[in-house]
Scaffold this motif. Structure first.
Motif, PDB file in Angstrom:
ATOM      1  N   GLU A  66       0.647  -1.056  -0.014  1.00  0.00           N
ATOM      2  CA  GLU A  66       0.084  -0.030   0.013  1.00  0.00           C
ATOM      3  C   GLU A  66       0.848   1.379   0.151  1.00  0.00           C
ATOM      4  N   SER A  67       2.261   1.389   0.645  1.00  0.00           N
ATOM      5  CA  SER A  67       3.082   2.508   0.670  1.00  0.00           C
ATOM      6  C   SER A  67       4.498   2.222   0.101  1.00  0.00           C
TER       7      SER A  67
ATOM      8  N   TRP B  19       6.929   2.946   1.946  1.00  0.00           N
ATOM      9  CA  TRP B  19       7.354   2.360   3.444  1.00  0.00           C
ATOM     10  C   TRP B  19       7.291   0.757   3.251  1.00  0.00           C
ATOM     11  N   ARG B  20       5.894   0.173   2.862  1.00  0.00           N
ATOM     12  CA  ARG B  20       5.932  -1.026   2.632  1.00  0.00           C
ATOM     13  C   ARG B  20       6.694  -1.962   1.824  1.00  0.00           C
TER      14      ARG B  20
ATOM     15  N   ASP C 272       6.851  -4.955  12.489  1.00  0.00           N
ATOM     16  CA  ASP C 272       6.226  -3.605  12.249  1.00  0.00           C
ATOM     17  C   ASP C 272       5.133  -3.208  13.218  1.00  0.00           C
ATOM     18  N   ARG C 273       4.043  -3.532  12.849  1.00  0.00           N
ATOM     19  CA  ARG C 273       2.624  -3.488  13.919  1.00  0.00           C
ATOM     20  C   ARG C 273       2.412  -4.827  14.881  1.00  0.00           C
TER      21      ARG C 273
ATOM     22  N   PHE D 295       5.484   3.919  17.754  1.00  0.00           N
ATOM     23  CA  PHE D 295       4.543   5.012  17.072  1.00  0.00           C
ATOM     24  C   PHE D 295       3.946   6.009  18.001  1.00  0.00           C
TER      25      PHE D 295
ATOM     26  N   ALA E 210       0.423   1.123  14.091  1.00  0.00           N
ATOM     27  CA  ALA E 210       0.891   2.660  13.794  1.00  0.00           C
ATOM     28  C   ALA E 210      -0.123   3.746  13.757  1.00  0.00           C
TER      29      ALA E 210
ATOM     30  N   ARG F 279      -0.048   6.761  16.617  1.00  0.00           N
ATOM     31  CA  ARG F 279       0.098   8.231  15.889  1.00  0.00           C
ATOM     32  C   ARG F 279      -1.151   9.108  16.050  1.00  0.00           C
TER      33      ARG F 279
ATOM     34  N   TYR G  14      -3.756   4.300   4.399  1.00  0.00           N
ATOM     35  CA  TYR G  14      -2.365   4.419   4.227  1.00  0.00           C
ATOM     36  C   TYR G  14      -2.059   4.445   2.616  1.00  0.00           C
TER      37      TYR G  14
ATOM     38  N   GLU H  74      -0.917  10.587   8.664  1.00  0.00           N
ATOM     39  CA  GLU H  74      -0.230   9.410   9.288  1.00  0.00           C
ATOM     40  C   GLU H  74       0.505   8.433   8.409  1.00  0.00           C
ATOM     41  N   ASN H  75       0.775   8.873   7.081  1.00  0.00           N
ATOM     42  CA  ASN H  75       2.125   8.213   6.456  1.00  0.00           C
ATOM     43  C   ASN H  75       2.249   9.010   4.987  1.00  0.00           C
TER      44      ASN H  75
ATOM     45  N   ASP I  59       6.730   8.293   8.119  1.00  0.00           N
ATOM     46  CA  ASP I  59       7.388   7.470   7.290  1.00  0.00           C
ATOM     47  C   ASP I  59       8.749   8.377   6.913  1.00  0.00           C
TER      48      ASP I  59
ATOM     49  N   CYS J 141      10.158   6.699  10.042  1.00  0.00           N
ATOM     50  CA  CYS J 141       9.714   5.197  10.525  1.00  0.00           C
ATOM     51  C   CYS J 141      10.592   4.371   9.607  1.00  0.00           C
TER      52      CYS J 141
END
Ligand code: GYE
Length: 335
Positions: free
Chosen positions: A45-46, A48-49, A123-124, A142, A180, A184, A208, A237-238, A268, A288
């Motif tokens: 999704e991001s 970061w991912r 991570d989470r 977070f 996260a 946050r 996200y 938040e991201n 992030d 992050c």
């Protein structure tokens, strides 16, 4: 004939040296040392991912003594259940889980435990009734990230001479129930509770992703267009959601960033976000770190060596603001 006997003799010598009966066995014995890891990833999704997945693939590769079975759950918990059950069936040596949300893991993790497969969470976090369902969790703090963001905001408003003004905050939230998001959000809520002049004017859910954050922000801006409502801060938040938000602001012709635009706070700190921080589009990037691959690989090695790791390993993060970020920071960024 002499040639034939020479080759037979050579083969016997080689077998004697290695104490083996043939090459097939060499491969077999090497295979035994390979640690098979099933990794259930949230999705892609991001940015970061994506960086997180790459880091895992790189650290848990064959040259490092691992075989990685990677599963992308496409942001669906049911897919993560399926992946874990598949890993159990395949009798992997370790299961690594990056959970989408905190709840709903008891049953499937019990199954892993019954099968004798150790589980590492990255991570989470997971909220389970019995902590022994996993060996260890590794990830970021977070709440600390949220605190860094709001403390920075307090200082920034002071610098702008706005510490006593009414401050309207638009909150763009990540996936509900993900650690996260929970922390946050808590970081923001705690700060709002402490400042009577800070108001959250609206909460938008962006999951996200850039696409959804763009949609919901666009809709929101249209809704408030003629109401006279103003926004002073956007707490997103991201980074990818931030990109979506900025696109919607651009289209609406609303100024943001810099010293007098809407204050943009993002989480992030991926490279493309830092680049936008350098030009002043984003005021604050809270870091992050997604590079958990080597951490997980070392954890497994340590467990294999007979050690019991601590239940939680926190990664430390920092932040970058538009008035102090440098080119060097961006050049050093690995993701
Ligand atoms: O901020 C976001 C990603 O859980 C820390 O998930 C992670 C978050 C990260 O999709 O970009």
């Amino acid at each position: 004939m002499a040639k034939k006997y020479f080759f037979i003799a050579m083969a016997v010598i080689i077998m004697a040296i290695f104490g083996l009966t043939g090459c097939v066995n060499v491969a077999d014995s090497e295979k035994k040392d390979i640690i098979v890891v099933g990794f259930s990833q949230v999705g892609s999704e991001s940015s970061w991912r994506v960086a997180n997945s790459e880091s895992m693939k790189k650290a848990l590769c064959e040259e490092e003594g691992f075989e990685l079975i990677f599963d992308d759950a496409k942001q669906k918990q049911e897919n993560q259940y399926k992946a874990i059950r598949n890993f159990i069936q395949q009798q992997v040596d370790y299961i690594v889980l990056a959970p989408i949300t905190e709840n709903g893991w008891d049953d499937v993790l019990k199954e892993a435990k019954q099968a004798g497969i150790p589980v590492i969470i990255v991570d989470r976090q997971v909220d389970v009734s019995d902590d022994s369902l996993y060996i260890n969790w590794v990830g970021s703090d977070f709440l600390q990230e949220g605190k860094m963001a709001t403390e920075w905001l307090e200082g920034e408003l002071e610098e702008r001479g706005r510490e006593n003004d009414e401050i309207n905050i638009l909150h763009v939230r990540g996936t509900n129930g993900a650690t996260a998001q929970i922390f946050r959000t808590k970081g923001l809520q705690d700060a709002v509770d402490e400042h009577i002049n800070w108001n959250i004017v609206s909460v938008l859910d962006g999951e996200y992703t850039e696409a959804l954050a763009y949609e919901v922000t666009k809709e929101y801006l249209e809704k408030i267009q003629d109401t006279g409502e103003t926004i002073d801060v956007i707490y997103s938040e991201n980074d990818n959601m931030t990109f979506g938000v900025l696109k919607a602001l651009d289209e609406a012709g609303i100024e943001y960033g810099g010293e007098d635009g809407i204050i943009i706070i993002s989480f992030d700190a991926v490279r493309s976000s830092l680049e936008r921080c350098l030009v002043g589009d984003i005021n604050l990037c809270v870091e992050c770190n997604p590079l958990h691959g080597p951490r997980v690989a070392n954890l497994i090695r340590s467990i294999e060596a007979g050690n019991t790791p601590s239940k939680r390993s926190y990664v430390s993060d920092t932040y970058f603001s538009y008035d102090s970020i440098t080119h060097e920071v961006i050049d050093e960024r690995a993701y």
